[in-house]
Design a protein around this motif. Structure first.
Motif, mmCIF file in Angstrom:
data_model
loop_
_atom_site.group_PDB
_atom_site.id
_atom_site.type_symbol
_atom_site.label_atom_id
_atom_site.label_comp_id
_atom_site.label_asym_id
_atom_site.label_seq_id
_atom_site.Cartn_x
_atom_site.Cartn_y
_atom_site.Cartn_z
ATOM 1 N N ALA A 41 -1.950 -40.634 25.739
ATOM 2 C CA ALA A 41 -2.828 -40.242 24.628
ATOM 3 C C ALA A 41 -4.296 -40.297 25.038
ATOM 4 C CB ALA A 41 -2.576 -41.153 23.425
ATOM 5 N N ALA A 77 -6.854 -37.091 25.329
ATOM 6 C CA ALA A 77 -8.130 -37.017 24.604
ATOM 7 C C ALA A 77 -9.288 -36.767 25.567
ATOM 8 C CB ALA A 77 -8.360 -38.301 23.815
ATOM 9 N N LEU A 80 -11.615 -33.459 25.886
ATOM 10 C CA LEU A 80 -13.061 -33.616 25.736
ATOM 11 C C LEU A 80 -13.808 -32.995 26.911
ATOM 12 C CD1 LEU A 80 -15.340 -34.844 24.022
ATOM 13 C CD2 LEU A 80 -15.086 -36.925 25.367
ATOM 14 N N ASN A 115 -9.848 -29.879 21.723
ATOM 15 C CA ASN A 115 -10.171 -30.838 20.672
ATOM 16 C C ASN A 115 -9.589 -32.193 21.078
ATOM 17 O OD1 ASN A 115 -9.769 -32.501 18.327
ATOM 18 N ND2 ASN A 115 -10.205 -30.712 17.063
ATOM 19 N N PRO A 116 -10.418 -33.248 21.152
ATOM 20 C CA PRO A 116 -9.918 -34.560 21.584
ATOM 21 C C PRO A 116 -8.771 -35.113 20.731
ATOM 22 C CG PRO A 116 -12.295 -34.537 21.659
ATOM 23 C CD PRO A 116 -11.876 -33.256 20.991
ATOM 24 N N VAL A 117 -8.768 -34.847 19.433
ATOM 25 C CA VAL A 117 -7.680 -35.351 18.584
ATOM 26 C C VAL A 117 -6.374 -34.631 18.912
ATOM 27 C CG1 VAL A 117 -6.863 -35.584 16.200
ATOM 28 C CG2 VAL A 117 -9.255 -36.048 16.736
ATOM 29 N N THR A 118 -6.458 -33.324 19.099
ATOM 30 C CA THR A 118 -5.276 -32.565 19.507
ATOM 31 C C THR A 118 -4.832 -32.999 20.894
ATOM 32 O OG1 THR A 118 -6.081 -30.695 18.204
ATOM 33 C CG2 THR A 118 -4.346 -30.231 19.797
ATOM 34 N N GLY A 119 -5.788 -33.249 21.787
ATOM 35 C CA GLY A 119 -5.468 -33.743 23.121
ATOM 36 C C GLY A 119 -4.803 -35.098 23.083
ATOM 37 N N LEU A 120 -5.267 -35.969 22.196
ATOM 38 C CA LEU A 120 -4.663 -37.289 22.027
ATOM 39 C C LEU A 120 -3.206 -37.154 21.614
ATOM 40 C CD1 LEU A 120 -6.096 -40.479 21.000
ATOM 41 C CD2 LEU A 120 -4.478 -39.654 19.327
ATOM 42 N N LYS A 121 -2.927 -36.301 20.645
ATOM 43 C CA LYS A 121 -1.556 -36.116 20.167
ATOM 44 C C LYS A 121 -0.666 -35.488 21.245
ATOM 45 C CE LYS A 121 -3.000 -35.545 15.372
ATOM 46 N NZ LYS A 121 -3.147 -34.577 14.261
#
Length: 127
Positions: free
Chosen positions: A113, A117, A121, A67-73
């Motif tokens: 970050a 993301a 992705l 998940n890109p949001v989880t990856g960002l975090k």
């Protein structure tokens, strides 16, 4: 772990790291971080690839982040801790410039970050 996902997402993450590093350190903050004519871009690129593969390994092998949001975090977390560690070691042998340290930590957190993301992705698209 799917080796193909690991390699492709890591390489893409490394390219993101290299390009964002060029934008931040080579263009936006070139007055804060002056250019050294002895810089070897091959080693910088290889360092970026190594960091991209490191994050991709964590995402693919242990965390299974797609998940890109989880990856960002997760990327921001990895970025802040690795940057903080590197800056503390680097400034242990020289006069501390807290402003430059804070700027570098902020830049590295942002780049981490974005890498996280993008890697997540790519992993999601390859499933």
């Amino acid at each position: 772990m799917n080796v193909k996902n690991f390699l492709i997402s890591g390489i893409v993450g490394g390219i993101v790291d290299f390009l964002l590093g060029w934008v931040f350190y080579g263009m936006l903050f070139k007055d804060v971080y002056p250019q050294n004519e002895n810089v070897n871009l091959v080693f910088i690129f290889l360092g970026c690839m190594t960091f991209g593969l490191f994050i991709a390994y964590i995402f693919n092998k242990w965390a299974h982040i797609t998940n890109p949001v989880t990856g960002l975090k997760a990327g921001a977390t990895i970025g802040i801790f690795s940057s903080l560690s590197m800056n503390l070691f680097m400034y242990s042998g020289m006069e501390v410039n807290y402003q430059n340290m804070a700027i570098d930590i902020a830049i590295s957190t942002f780049i981490g970050a974005m890498m996280g993301a993008v890697i997540a992705l790519v992993c999601a698209k390859m499933k």
